[in-house]
Design a protein around this motif. Structure first.
Motif, short mmCIF file in Angstrom:
data_model
loop_
_atom_site.label_atom_id
_atom_site.label_comp_id
_atom_site.label_asym_id
_atom_site.label_seq_id
_atom_site.Cartn_x
_atom_site.Cartn_y
_atom_site.Cartn_z
N GLN A 3 0.63 -1.24 0.00
CA GLN A 3 -0.09 -0.03 0.01
C GLN A 3 0.84 0.95 -0.01
OE1 GLN A 3 -0.90 -2.37 2.68
NE2 GLN A 3 -1.86 -3.53 1.19
N LEU A 4 0.54 2.19 -0.53
CA LEU A 4 1.23 3.63 -0.99
C LEU A 4 0.24 4.72 -0.68
CD1 LEU A 4 3.24 2.58 -4.19
CD2 LEU A 4 4.02 2.43 -1.88
N VAL A 5 0.59 5.65 0.06
CA VAL A 5 -0.11 6.71 0.48
C VAL A 5 0.93 8.20 -0.03
CG1 VAL A 5 -1.42 8.13 2.13
CG2 VAL A 5 -1.58 5.47 1.98
N GLU A 6 0.47 8.81 -0.80
CA GLU A 6 1.19 10.09 -1.10
C GLU A 6 0.70 11.37 -0.38
OE1 GLU A 6 0.77 8.31 -5.38
OE2 GLU A 6 -0.47 8.50 -3.67
N SER A 7 1.57 12.22 -0.27
CA SER A 7 0.90 13.54 0.36
C SER A 7 2.17 14.43 -0.26
CB SER A 7 1.07 13.41 1.84
OG SER A 7 2.30 13.25 2.44
N GLY A 8 1.72 15.81 0.06
CA GLY A 8 2.65 16.88 -0.30
C GLY A 8 2.37 17.61 -1.40
N VAL A 23 4.48 6.81 1.63
CA VAL A 23 4.58 5.82 3.02
C VAL A 23 4.08 4.62 2.43
CG1 VAL A 23 3.97 5.36 4.97
CG2 VAL A 23 4.29 7.84 4.66
N ALA A 24 5.00 3.73 2.36
CA ALA A 24 4.88 2.26 2.05
C ALA A 24 4.57 1.39 3.09
CB ALA A 24 5.88 1.88 1.06
N SER A 25 3.57 0.29 2.94
CA SER A 25 3.33 -0.46 4.01
C SER A 25 3.10 -1.88 3.38
CB SER A 25 2.21 -0.13 5.12
OG SER A 25 1.06 0.12 4.12
N ASN A 74 14.33 4.55 5.14
CA ASN A 74 14.16 2.93 5.26
C ASN A 74 13.36 2.80 6.58
OD1 ASN A 74 15.58 3.14 2.98
ND2 ASN A 74 16.32 1.05 3.15
N ALA A 75 13.83 3.64 7.76
CA ALA A 75 13.22 3.47 8.96
C ALA A 75 11.83 3.86 8.97
CB ALA A 75 13.95 4.16 10.04
N LYS A 76 11.32 4.75 8.20
CA LYS A 76 9.95 5.14 8.17
C LYS A 76 9.36 4.80 6.94
CE LYS A 76 11.15 9.64 10.22
NZ LYS A 76 11.00 11.06 10.13
N ASN A 77 9.97 3.87 6.25
CA ASN A 77 9.22 3.30 5.03
C ASN A 77 8.73 4.25 4.01
OD1 ASN A 77 9.85 0.88 5.79
ND2 ASN A 77 7.48 -0.08 5.97
N THR A 78 9.60 5.42 3.96
CA THR A 78 9.16 6.57 3.22
C THR A 78 10.08 6.89 2.00
OG1 THR A 78 7.76 7.26 5.28
CG2 THR A 78 8.16 8.82 3.43
N VAL A 79 9.47 7.35 0.93
CA VAL A 79 10.20 7.75 -0.04
C VAL A 79 9.78 9.17 -0.58
CG1 VAL A 79 10.62 7.64 -2.65
CG2 VAL A 79 10.50 5.51 -1.34
N TYR A 80 10.68 10.22 -0.59
CA TYR A 80 10.52 11.44 -0.95
C TYR A 80 10.81 11.94 -2.23
CZ TYR A 80 10.61 11.43 4.19
OH TYR A 80 10.56 11.18 5.68
N TRP A 113 0.35 1.10 -6.98
CA TRP A 113 0.54 2.43 -7.10
C TRP A 113 -0.57 3.19 -5.99
CZ3 TRP A 113 2.81 4.81 -11.40
CH2 TRP A 113 3.00 3.67 -12.51
N GLY A 114 0.08 4.39 -5.63
CA GLY A 114 -0.69 5.16 -4.84
C GLY A 114 -1.93 5.98 -5.45
N GLN A 115 -2.62 6.95 -4.63
CA GLN A 115 -3.81 7.38 -5.23
C GLN A 115 -3.68 8.50 -6.09
OE1 GLN A 115 -2.70 8.04 -2.09
NE2 GLN A 115 -2.88 9.78 -1.79
N GLY A 116 -2.13 9.30 -5.91
CA GLY A 116 -2.05 10.29 -6.50
C GLY A 116 -2.18 11.69 -5.86
#
Length: 123
Positions: A3-8, A23-25, A74-80, A113-116
């Motif tokens: 699951q991928l959730v984008e923000s920003g 954020v990936a999970s 990697n610790a936050k499972n987050t890509v920027y 894929w995330g929701q965009g």
């Protein structure tokens, strides 16, 4: 299942900056690659940037080289995706994607894929 959730995303003037987060999970990502894609109205979705979950390999579309920077925590499972010197032509919905690495970063099979998130750059 990943699951991928984008923000920003948001509205910014030309020359401004935004940072997107994804954020990936759902599983471990040791063999995964993460990417950012974008789709503008009336255009096909295009690869923007990608990064492997381990190591230092990254890839960028020519149109964003020198302006965008991809990174991960990697610790936050987050890509920027840090986007600087934004231009009106960067306006698009930006999607985070993930998949097993293979055939280079841009050529990997992205199947999650995330929701965009909408990015709008005004002139």
């Amino acid at each position: 299942q990943v699951q991928l959730v984008e923000s920003g995303g948001g509205l910014v003037q030309a020359g401004g900056s935004l940072r997107l987060s994804c954020v990936a999970s759902g599983r471990t990502f040791s063999t995964y690659v993460f990417g950012w894609f974008r789709q503008a109205p009336g255009k096909e979705r295009e690869f923007v940037s990608g990064i492997r979950w381990y190591g230092t390999s990254t890839d960028y579309a020519d149109s964003v080289k020198g302006r965008f920077a991809i990174s991960r925590d990697n610790a936050k499972n987050t890509v920027y995706l840090q986007m600087n010197s934004l231009k009106p032509e960067d306006t698009a919905v930006y999607y985070c994607a993930a998949g097993l690495y293979g055939g280079g970063i841009a050529g990997s099979q992205f199947d999650a894929w995330g929701q965009g998130t909408q990015v709008t750059v005004s002139s």
